[in-house]
Structure formats: C-alpha cells, structure tokens
Scaffold this motif. Structure first.
Motif, PDB file in Angstrom:
ATOM      1  N   MET A   1       0.827  -1.191   0.000  1.00 35.61           N
ATOM      2  CA  MET A   1       0.000   0.000   0.000  1.00 35.61           C
ATOM      3  C   MET A   1       0.871   1.255   0.000  1.00 35.61           C
ATOM      4  N   THR A   2       0.269   2.363  -0.336  1.00 40.05           N
ATOM      5  CA  THR A   2       0.993   3.622  -0.342  1.00 40.05           C
ATOM      6  C   THR A   2       0.772   4.329   0.989  1.00 40.05           C
ATOM      7  N   GLY A   3       1.838   4.476   1.788  1.00 40.20           N
ATOM      8  CA  GLY A   3       1.703   5.138   3.067  1.00 40.20           C
ATOM      9  C   GLY A   3       0.702   4.428   3.954  1.00 40.20           C
TER      10      GLY A   3
ATOM     11  N   PHE B   1      -0.865 -10.897 -10.453  1.00 43.62           N
ATOM     12  CA  PHE B   1      -0.723  -9.453 -10.245  1.00 43.62           C
ATOM     13  C   PHE B   1      -0.822  -9.008  -8.787  1.00 43.62           C
ATOM     14  N   THR B   2      -0.879  -9.963  -7.858  1.00 41.63           N
ATOM     15  CA  THR B   2      -0.945  -9.610  -6.440  1.00 41.63           C
ATOM     16  C   THR B   2      -0.068 -10.541  -5.627  1.00 41.63           C
ATOM     17  N   GLN B   3       0.111 -10.171  -4.366  1.00 43.94           N
ATOM     18  CA  GLN B   3       0.801 -10.994  -3.382  1.00 43.94           C
ATOM     19  C   GLN B   3      -0.176 -11.330  -2.251  1.00 43.94           C
ATOM     20  N   PRO B   4       0.076 -12.413  -1.509  1.00 48.73           N
ATOM     21  CA  PRO B   4      -0.790 -12.722  -0.364  1.00 48.73           C
ATOM     22  C   PRO B   4      -0.925 -11.521   0.567  1.00 48.73           C
ATOM     23  N   GLY B   5      -2.153 -11.270   0.987  1.00 52.70           N
ATOM     24  CA  GLY B   5      -2.426 -10.128   1.857  1.00 52.70           C
ATOM     25  C   GLY B   5      -2.791  -8.859   1.127  1.00 52.70           C
TER      26      GLY B   5
ATOM     27  N   ARG C   1      -5.730 -13.580  -0.482  1.00 52.60           N
ATOM     28  CA  ARG C   1      -5.756 -12.130  -0.645  1.00 52.60           C
ATOM     29  C   ARG C   1      -6.965 -11.562   0.092  1.00 52.60           C
ATOM     30  N   ASP C   2      -6.856 -10.318   0.535  1.00 49.83           N
ATOM     31  CA  ASP C   2      -8.024  -9.620   1.052  1.00 49.83           C
ATOM     32  C   ASP C   2      -8.868  -9.144  -0.117  1.00 49.83           C
TER      33      ASP C   2
ATOM     34  N   HIS D   1      -9.068 -19.376   4.188  1.00 51.83           N
ATOM     35  CA  HIS D   1      -8.272 -19.505   2.966  1.00 51.83           C
ATOM     36  C   HIS D   1      -6.997 -20.301   3.217  1.00 51.83           C
ATOM     37  N   ARG D   2      -6.578 -20.981   2.167  1.00 49.75           N
ATOM     38  CA  ARG D   2      -5.318 -21.727   2.243  1.00 49.75           C
ATOM     39  C   ARG D   2      -4.158 -20.764   2.078  1.00 49.75           C
ATOM     40  N   ALA D   3      -3.039 -21.153   2.584  1.00 48.81           N
ATOM     41  CA  ALA D   3      -1.839 -20.344   2.401  1.00 48.81           C
ATOM     42  C   ALA D   3      -1.400 -20.436   0.945  1.00 48.81           C
TER      43      ALA D   3
END
Length: 223
Positions: free
Chosen positions: A1-3, A168-172, A194-195, A219-221
């Motif tokens: 996230m940004t800031g 295009f995303t990472q876990p979390g 992912r959230d 969710h699974r890891a």
C-alpha cells in the motif's frame, strides 16, 4: 500500500460503486478485477438482465474512481463488451489508465450464435503509472469453464479469474471488484489468501455474493 492509505477489507457493499469508492483513500487498493455491465441491454435466455446495462453514464465516473483508489504501479483487469469497446476505451483513457495487455478467455461453448459463434470473452489489462512486470507472466489466452450462470446471468468462473489474481498480487494484498455480481472475484481472492472488497448495486446479487463468501472456508496459504 501507499503510506497509510486504507480501504475497507473483507466487506461487500450493496450500493452504487461510485459513491462507495469516493469514501476510500486514494491509492488504497492493490488490484482491481471487474466485470462491469457491457452497455448492450443484455438479456439472458431466461430473461435476466444486468443493472445499468442500458446506459453508459456510469462508465467515466466509475473508472475515474477506480484509477484514484488503485495504488501507483497497480493493475486493473476489466471485462468489456466488444461492440462497445469505444465507450470503454474512452473511459479508461479519460481516467488515466494505460492499456498494456489484452486477454481472451476461450469457451468450449457458444454463448450466442449470430453472424458468428461467440465462443470467447475478453478483457483489457490496464495499468496505473509504470508497474513492474510480473515475475511469471501468464498467457493472454485462458480457458473459461462453463459456470451454468446459475448465480448470475453473466457469472464468471473462478478458475479463469484466479490466475489473474495470482499473477498481479501478493498474499495479503487487497483485491477490489466494484461490480462484483455473485462474488466470483472475491471468492477467487479469498481462496488465494488475498483480502477483498466487493461492491454490488443489485440487492439480489449482493445477497448471493454475501452468502457465497460467508460459506468459504478459511483460505489456504498461497504457495
């Protein structure tokens, strides 16, 4: 996230997505994956229709908000109606998105037959700023299993959406779907660790998506 930019997580809103996104902080979302109305006055074989599919007034303001809430260097994947591509291109470019890829989802069936047998769906990959290239780029042609459209007249299969979220995303990370329908994007995000946040105007589809997400196991890891 940004800031410290924030947006709600693991919630579905039953409201107009433009109004909801206006309350999000800028640059608070990691990835957007959405299937908006195609502006084609779509009517399924059983008579079901899609809210706001009879006008394009929402296009520019909705994508303007999507661009605002997406973090710099983030991606948005948007399905679109092929015969209204001019309207979508106008909205994407006016919002500030760069068009960096095109995706084709190949079906094993024809969704309709007119001048051709229509056996694919399509989406554009849009970028905000200058994102880094994915470590493992996925193909731009993906399979599209048949859902039966039981939960929504244009229901998308989780199996077609999951590779996009994984690439295009990472876990979390936070995945947003402003036109979440029956919640397929949200389920895919949840299953990948992912959230997610969804917005849906139609109360019936909102209730379907809410019930669907409530029934998801922990969710699974992600690998």
């Amino acid at each position: 996230m940004t800031g410290n930019a924030k947006a709600p997580r693991k919630v579905i809103f039953n409201a107009d997505c433009i109004n909801v996104m206006q309350a999000f902080d800028a640059a608070s979302v990691d990835f957007i994956l959405t299937d908006p109305p195609y502006v084609t006055r779509y009517r399924a074989r059983d008579g079901r229709t899609v809210a706001n599919d009879d006008n394009g007034r929402w296009l520019r303001p909705a994508f303007r908000q999507m661009h605002r809430v997406l973090k710099d260097g983030g991606f948005c994947v948007s399905f679109y109606g092929w015969n209204r591509v001019d309207l979508f291109m106008d909205a994407w470019r006016a919002a500030g998105f760069r068009i960096v890829g095109h995706l084709v989802f190949r079906k094993c069936y024809a969704s309709s037959t007119r001048f051709l047998r229509y056996e694919h769906e399509q989406a554009y990959l849009l970028a905000k700023g200058n994102p880094a290239r994915p470590a493992r780029p996925i193909p731009d042609v993906l399979d599209f299993p048949y859902t039966g459209n039981r939960l929504h007249p244009t229901q998308k299969p989780i199996e077609a959406l999951a590779p996009l979220i994984e690439a295009f995303t990472q876990p979390g990370d936070l995945v947003l779907d402003p036109f979440c329908g029956s919640g397929s994007t949200l389920v895919a995000a949840h299953q990948l660790g992912r959230d997610w946040t969804g917005i849906e105007l139609d109360n019936g589809h909102y209730r379907t998506a809410s019930k669907r997400l409530a029934g998801q196991p922990q969710h699974r890891a992600a690998a």
